[in-house]
Design a protein around this motif. Structure first.
Motif, PDB file in Angstrom:
ATOM      1  N   LEU A 144       0.934  -1.208   0.100  1.00  0.00           N
ATOM      2  CA  LEU A 144       0.002  -0.015  -0.117  1.00  0.00           C
ATOM      3  C   LEU A 144       0.776   1.203  -0.071  1.00  0.00           C
ATOM      4  CD1 LEU A 144      -2.732   1.379   0.485  1.00  0.00           C
ATOM      5  CD2 LEU A 144      -2.352   1.274   3.011  1.00  0.00           C
ATOM      6  N   SER A 290      -4.257   2.384   9.155  1.00  0.00           N
ATOM      7  CA  SER A 290      -5.041   3.115   8.252  1.00  0.00           C
ATOM      8  C   SER A 290      -5.193   4.640   8.371  1.00  0.00           C
ATOM      9  CB  SER A 290      -6.052   2.525   7.485  1.00  0.00           C
ATOM     10  OG  SER A 290      -5.747   1.158   6.905  1.00  0.00           O
ATOM     11  N   LYS A 324      -4.108   6.880  -1.847  1.00  0.00           N
ATOM     12  CA  LYS A 324      -3.532   5.737  -2.649  1.00  0.00           C
ATOM     13  C   LYS A 324      -4.604   4.959  -3.836  1.00  0.00           C
ATOM     14  CE  LYS A 324       0.661   5.764  -0.908  1.00  0.00           C
ATOM     15  NZ  LYS A 324       1.845   6.099  -1.703  1.00  0.00           N
ATOM     16  N   PRO A 326      -5.856   1.808  -5.182  1.00  0.00           N
ATOM     17  CA  PRO A 326      -5.962   0.343  -5.266  1.00  0.00           C
ATOM     18  C   PRO A 326      -5.789  -0.413  -6.438  1.00  0.00           C
ATOM     19  CG  PRO A 326      -7.991   1.022  -4.712  1.00  0.00           C
ATOM     20  CD  PRO A 326      -7.090   2.106  -4.800  1.00  0.00           C
ATOM     21  N   GLY A 329      -2.783  -1.777  -7.332  1.00  0.00           N
ATOM     22  CA  GLY A 329      -2.258  -2.918  -6.264  1.00  0.00           C
ATOM     23  C   GLY A 329      -2.387  -4.430  -6.477  1.00  0.00           C
ATOM     24  N   MET A 352      -5.555  -2.369   1.277  1.00  0.00           N
ATOM     25  CA  MET A 352      -5.861  -1.422   0.129  1.00  0.00           C
ATOM     26  C   MET A 352      -7.405  -1.016   0.047  1.00  0.00           C
ATOM     27  SD  MET A 352      -3.502  -2.634  -3.000  1.00  0.00           S
ATOM     28  CE  MET A 352      -3.554  -4.325  -2.668  1.00  0.00           C
TER      29      MET A 352
END
Length: 382
Positions: A144, A290, A324, A326, A329, A352
């Motif tokens: 992540l 997170s 971010k 995902p 990812g 994520m």
């Protein structure tokens, strides 16, 4: 004459005092209801998101249709978001922000180096007890931190926060181009460290060329082409485009598309049983971590940038650093760790998925403070 002036002064003072009394919110039922209604209208996105997550936890798209759903949603929703951005951001402002090379270097360094190093530090601190955390989750947190900034979410919130959404859009596009290369290099670097959780990852050689070609093709079709088409529409039909996007609220399509994207991620996670396979304390840990990472990245980006950038630019930096994507990812997991099991790949995606909800809620709530901050500057230019 003096009596008249005194009478006028007294009347004016009384009027001001009455206005101040009316302006005070008070603590009655009506002010409270008005405050709740205002919050619901301003933060409708969070409320809708939480409802969608609740629905996805109870009802999911059948497994045999998951791949089709993911393909359609990720391509169509992202394309709609960037088309709307292309129709609402003036070309001149977009070009001006593209030319700011020193700002791009600054933001991308924060997005890749700051976030990845802090994620690795958090994982190192949490990995002292192998019996506590699932190694796939720890690897997922590292992954992540290595991802580029959000593909579409941060532009929507930057605009809502009265920040420089053109700068955020530029950084999203640039980060998406750099991501397959820079993120892959960072993941390879951090996973090569001699720690117990990294040893659980497979080391099979992967064919990078085919995956990179697929990623860049998808970016071209869902990001650059819709953005270009939106700019053409704005240039050819400026008045009509502004009317449709502003008066008829067509720009809200970007927000609805973003909600569909996040719903799709949670629908897939619940359908595969990824959450139910984890220990509850591991999920709680991921949620708190997170929140901590999102706040840390956003505050560092804000305070470092405010030293030399405008308020609008600093807000853009905060959203770029703290969010971010995902979408990159999962392909990178398959790319770097070829041969990884379906179970471990699903577990690595959990950080994520959770972070996506966290960054949405924190970013939306932060827009309230950011708007007041920017508007205060406008009201008091001195």
């Amino acid at each position: 004459m003096m009596e008249t002036n005194e009478s006028q002064t007294s009347s004016t003072t009384t009027s001001i005092q009455q206005d101040e009394k009316k302006a005070k919110p008070g603590f009655g039922v009506k002010p409270l209801a008005a405050g709740v209604w205002w919050f619901a209208k301003d933060q409708w996105f969070i409320i809708t998101l939480l409802v969608l997550i609740l629905i996805s936890s109870q009802v999911q798209v059948p497994q045999e249709q998951q791949q089709e759903k993911t393909t359609v949603v990720q391509n169509l929703a992202v394309a709609v978001i960037f088309f709307v951005n292309g129709c609402t951001i003036p070309t001149k402002i977009l070009v001006q922000n593209i030319r700011r090379l020193h700002v791009h270097l600054f933001i991308q360094a924060l997005c890749f180096l700051l976030t990845s190093s802090t994620a690795l530090g958090i994982v190192t601190a949490a990995a002292t007890n192998p019996s506590f955390m699932d190694p796939a989750l720890l690897n997922g947190i590292v992954l992540l931190g290595c991802l580029p900034t959000a593909l579409s979410f941060n532009t929507t919130l930057t605009k809502k926060a009265h920040g420089n959404d053109a700068l955020t859009l530029t950084e999203s596009a640039l980060g998406s181009l750099l991501g397959p290369l820079v993120s892959t290099a960072l993941i390879e670097l951090y996973s090569s460290i001699d720690v117990w959780y990294a040893k659980t990852l497979p080391r099979s050689p992967a064919g990078y060329g085919a995956v990179f070609a697929q990623v860049f093709k998808q970016l071209g079709l869902t990001l650059f082409l819709p953005l270009f088409v939106g700019q053409i529409v704005l240039i050819l039909l400026p008045k009509i485009t502004k009317t449709v996007m502003s008066t008829y609220k067509a720009s809200k399509l970007a927000s609805f598309s973003l909600l569909i994207l996040i719903w799709s991620a949670y629908d897939g996670a619940f359908e595969t049983g990824s959450f139910s396979s984890l220990k509850p304390d591991n999920i709680v840990f991921i949620v708190f971590i997170s929140v901590a990472m999102c706040l840390l990245w956003g505050l560092v980006g804000l305070f470092v940038s405010i030293l030399w950038l405008s308020k609008e630019d600093s807000i853009a930096v905060a959203y770029c650093v703290s969010t971010k994507t995902p979408a990159l990812g999962v392909p990178l997991t398959r790319l770097v760790f070829a041969g990884i099991t379906q179970v471990n790949a699903a577990k690595m995606s959990i950080p994520m998925v959770i972070f996506q909800c966290i960054q949405t809620c924190i970013g939306s709530l932060a827009s309230i403070a950011f708007r007041r901050w920017v508007d205060k500057k406008v009201d008091n230019p001195s």
